[in-house]
Scaffold this active site. Structure first.
Site, PDB file in Angstrom:
ATOM      1  N   ARG A  37     -39.692  78.848  17.831  1.00 18.96           N
ATOM      2  CA  ARG A  37     -40.253  79.785  18.845  1.00 18.96           C
ATOM      3  C   ARG A  37     -41.726  79.108  19.786  1.00 18.96           C
ATOM      4  NH1 ARG A  37     -42.114  86.453  18.709  1.00 18.96           N
ATOM      5  NH2 ARG A  37     -43.985  85.765  17.495  1.00 18.96           N
ATOM      6  N   ASP A  77     -42.395  88.522  21.749  1.00 15.15           N
ATOM      7  CA  ASP A  77     -41.479  89.362  20.681  1.00 15.15           C
ATOM      8  C   ASP A  77     -40.738  90.133  21.193  1.00 15.15           C
ATOM      9  OD1 ASP A  77     -42.901  89.105  18.439  1.00 15.15           O
ATOM     10  OD2 ASP A  77     -44.924  89.999  19.042  1.00 15.15           O
ATOM     11  N   GLY A  79     -50.451  90.832  10.519  1.00 18.02           N
ATOM     12  CA  GLY A  79     -50.167  89.858  10.568  1.00 18.02           C
ATOM     13  C   GLY A  79     -49.193  89.142  11.064  1.00 18.02           C
ATOM     14  N   GLY A 105     -39.449  88.502   4.864  1.00 13.11           N
ATOM     15  CA  GLY A 105     -39.509  87.989   5.445  1.00 13.11           C
ATOM     16  C   GLY A 105     -37.882  86.591   6.431  1.00 13.11           C
ATOM     17  N   ARG A 140     -52.959  87.674  19.813  1.00 13.89           N
ATOM     18  CA  ARG A 140     -52.405  89.462  20.610  1.00 13.89           C
ATOM     19  C   ARG A 140     -53.997  89.930  20.788  1.00 13.89           C
ATOM     20  NH1 ARG A 140     -47.112  89.554  17.954  1.00 13.89           N
ATOM     21  NH2 ARG A 140     -46.523  87.155  17.094  1.00 13.89           N
ATOM     22  N   ASP A 152     -49.944  94.339  19.349  1.00 14.13           N
ATOM     23  CA  ASP A 152     -49.606  93.214  18.054  1.00 14.13           C
ATOM     24  C   ASP A 152     -48.767  92.776  19.234  1.00 14.13           C
ATOM     25  OD1 ASP A 152     -48.468  96.005  16.545  1.00 14.13           O
ATOM     26  OD2 ASP A 152     -47.589  94.046  15.897  1.00 14.13           O
TER      27      ASP A 152
END
Length: 494
Positions: free
Chosen positions: A176, A262, A90, A126, A183, A252
């Site tokens: 972004r 990513d 996640g 985070g 995914r 992912d």
């Protein structure tokens, strides 16, 4: 009265069932400072760049203020990480604010990366450090300029806070933009829970959003898998054609829309080496440059496994149908890759032996430590005639290796009617002069992190926005690194 920043949000993903995500707001930061706004992209997204480039805009882009209409969520997904399955990953440091429809009518996600912890953070803070944010901004925008499907970077903001990694580093948030953040691992999340209805809801959402032509097919879910396979095959071929190494092709990090997503330990190689690995965590070379097509197929096979219950109640029949779709990957990849190599060599017609000719050049480059980007760019000028051969020859440890190959290449191009100038122009349109070389990115990050100097960042972005054009004033950006400048490892930056 002050104008407020308006995002015309639509939130179709947040309208899916509650187990698809966690509702979570970004964590406010103390002193947001906008360091870069991608103004052309803002306009493309229907946003006002002048309003985004304001104190209020900086607060929104740092996650300190939530814009009207946003429905912030962290998406749930699973994933195979270096071959090992993790049933719950996640968004651990990314929060999707919402979706907008861009100037081309395409739905685009707007996501804050580094905006604080979520229920998926797994003990992480985070947050993101400035260096990885600048790296992703640079490389994703360079990929877009090269014409390769990719997520985009709308903004980079300093938070005014430190993040603790090995040391204290300046914190930052990247905004972004993606046509979605769904995914292969998103499908795996539901499949691992044997939640066939979740897989079906997700598949229907993806068809509506990314593969509308599949909706009218006789077998929509088969058509969906075929469409995803075709896009991934094409994408990975395009990576190889510019010397790009993703670095961490976990399921992912494999986008259902066919975009590059990513940018962690990603890199462009300097001298050509098919076994090249940069990522510090890829000790076995799983994600080496030449392994990328094989890994893409492996990831797509994991996706196909998730979709089996939608294909048929008869397991054997479903598997056979999935295998038939996966069997198309190799041909789709080879077609795209071979056509791309032909373009890089300035060949307009298809002939037997073209693939071998291209491979022989690559083999000679590998054996002679020739720079990937410079070899093809200078070859574009050698298309005008042998007078330009010295610039290519000097890239080879043994220049005779080039001479032997060039004689065969010239023989092959002489069989086509195009004149040398047309061949040069066609080659220069696909062989970039400028790529985001590792040592250039590292120098930019060093200036920003250690000296709060963003001029090198701005200049590199400007140069990389025109990768196929000659820019004599910036010739130093084309050069391969000196031995002491070589970057041997790149890091995820989490």
């Amino acid at each position: 009265m002050a104008m407020t920043v308006h995002f015309p949000f639509q939130n179709t993903y947040a309208a899916l069932p509650a187990n698809f995500f966690a509702r979570v707001a970004p964590t406010p930061v103390t002193a947001p400072r906008l360091i870069k706004l991608n103004r052309p992209l803002a306009v493309q997204l229907g946003l006002d760049p002048d309003l985004l480039d304001s104190p209020e805009g900086a607060e929104i882009l740092a996650g300190k203020r939530i814009p009207d209409g946003a429905d912030p969520i962290a998406m749930a997904y699973a994933g195979h990480q270096f071959g090992h399955f993790v049933p719950q990953l996640g968004d651990g440091r990314a929060i999707l604010l919402g979706e907008v429809i861009d100037a081309d009518g395409v739905r685009r996600d707007i996501q804050l990366k580094g905006s604080g912890p979520t229920p998926f953070s797994r003990r992480g803070d985070g947050r993101a450090a400035l260096g990885p944010v600048l790296r992703e901004y640079i490389v994703s925008e360079a990929m877009a300029a090269l014409g390769i499907p990719t997520t985009r970077s709308l903004a980079a903001v300093m938070t005014g806070e430190s993040v603790l990694r090995e040391t204290a580093l300046p914190g930052a948030v990247l905004t972004r933009v993606a046509s979605s953040h769904i995914r292969v691992g998103t499908f795996q999340y539901f499949a691992a829970r044997e939640d066939t209805e979740g897989v079906r809801r997700l598949a229907d959402h993806v068809i509506a959003r990314h593969y509308p032509e599949a909706a009218s097919a006789g077998r929509p879910y088969h058509a969906l898998l075929e469409g995803i396979i075709a896009r991934q095959a094409n994408l990975v071929a395009r990576w190889l054609l510019v010397g790009f190494i993703h670095g961490v092709m976990n399921t992912d990090n494999t986008s259902i829309s066919g975009e590059t997503i990513d940018y962690g330990p990603c890199a462009f190689m300097d001298h050509y080496d098919p076994a090249k690995v940069f990522s510090s965590i890829d000790e076995m070379g799983r994600y080496a440059y030449a392994n990328q097509p094989r890994i893409a197929l492996w990831n797509l096979t994991r996706l196909a496994e998730c979709l089996l219950p939608l294909f048929s109640d008869d397991q054997d029949k479903a598997i056979a149908e999935a295998q038939a779709a996966l069997g198309d990957f190799a041909e789709a990849f080879n077609t795209a890759y071979t056509a791309g190599l032909r373009g890089k060599l300035g060949l307009f017609l298809e002939r037997d032996g073209d693939q071998a000719l291209a491979q022989d050049l690559l083999d000679a480059m590998a054996k002679n430590q020739a720079d990937f980007t410079l070899t093809f760019r200078r070859l574009s000028d050698a298309a005008l005639g042998p007078d330009h051969d010295p610039e290519v020859r000097q890239l080879f440890a043994d220049p005779a290796a080039y001479d032997e190959w060039a004689a065969r290449w010239r023989q092959r191009t002489s069989e086509e009617p195009q004149d040398p100038a047309a061949r040069q122009a066609a080659m220069r349109a696909v062989n970039p002069e400028f790529i985001p070389r590792n040592h250039l990115i590292e120098a930019v990050i060093e200036a920003a992190v250690n000296r709060d100097d963003f001029a090198p960042f701005e200049e590199l972005l400007s140069v990389l926005s025109r990768p196929y054009q000659d820019q004599p004033a910036f010739a130093r950006y084309t050069e391969a690194p000196e031995p002491h400048q070589c970057v041997l490892q790149t890091f995820c930056g989490t």
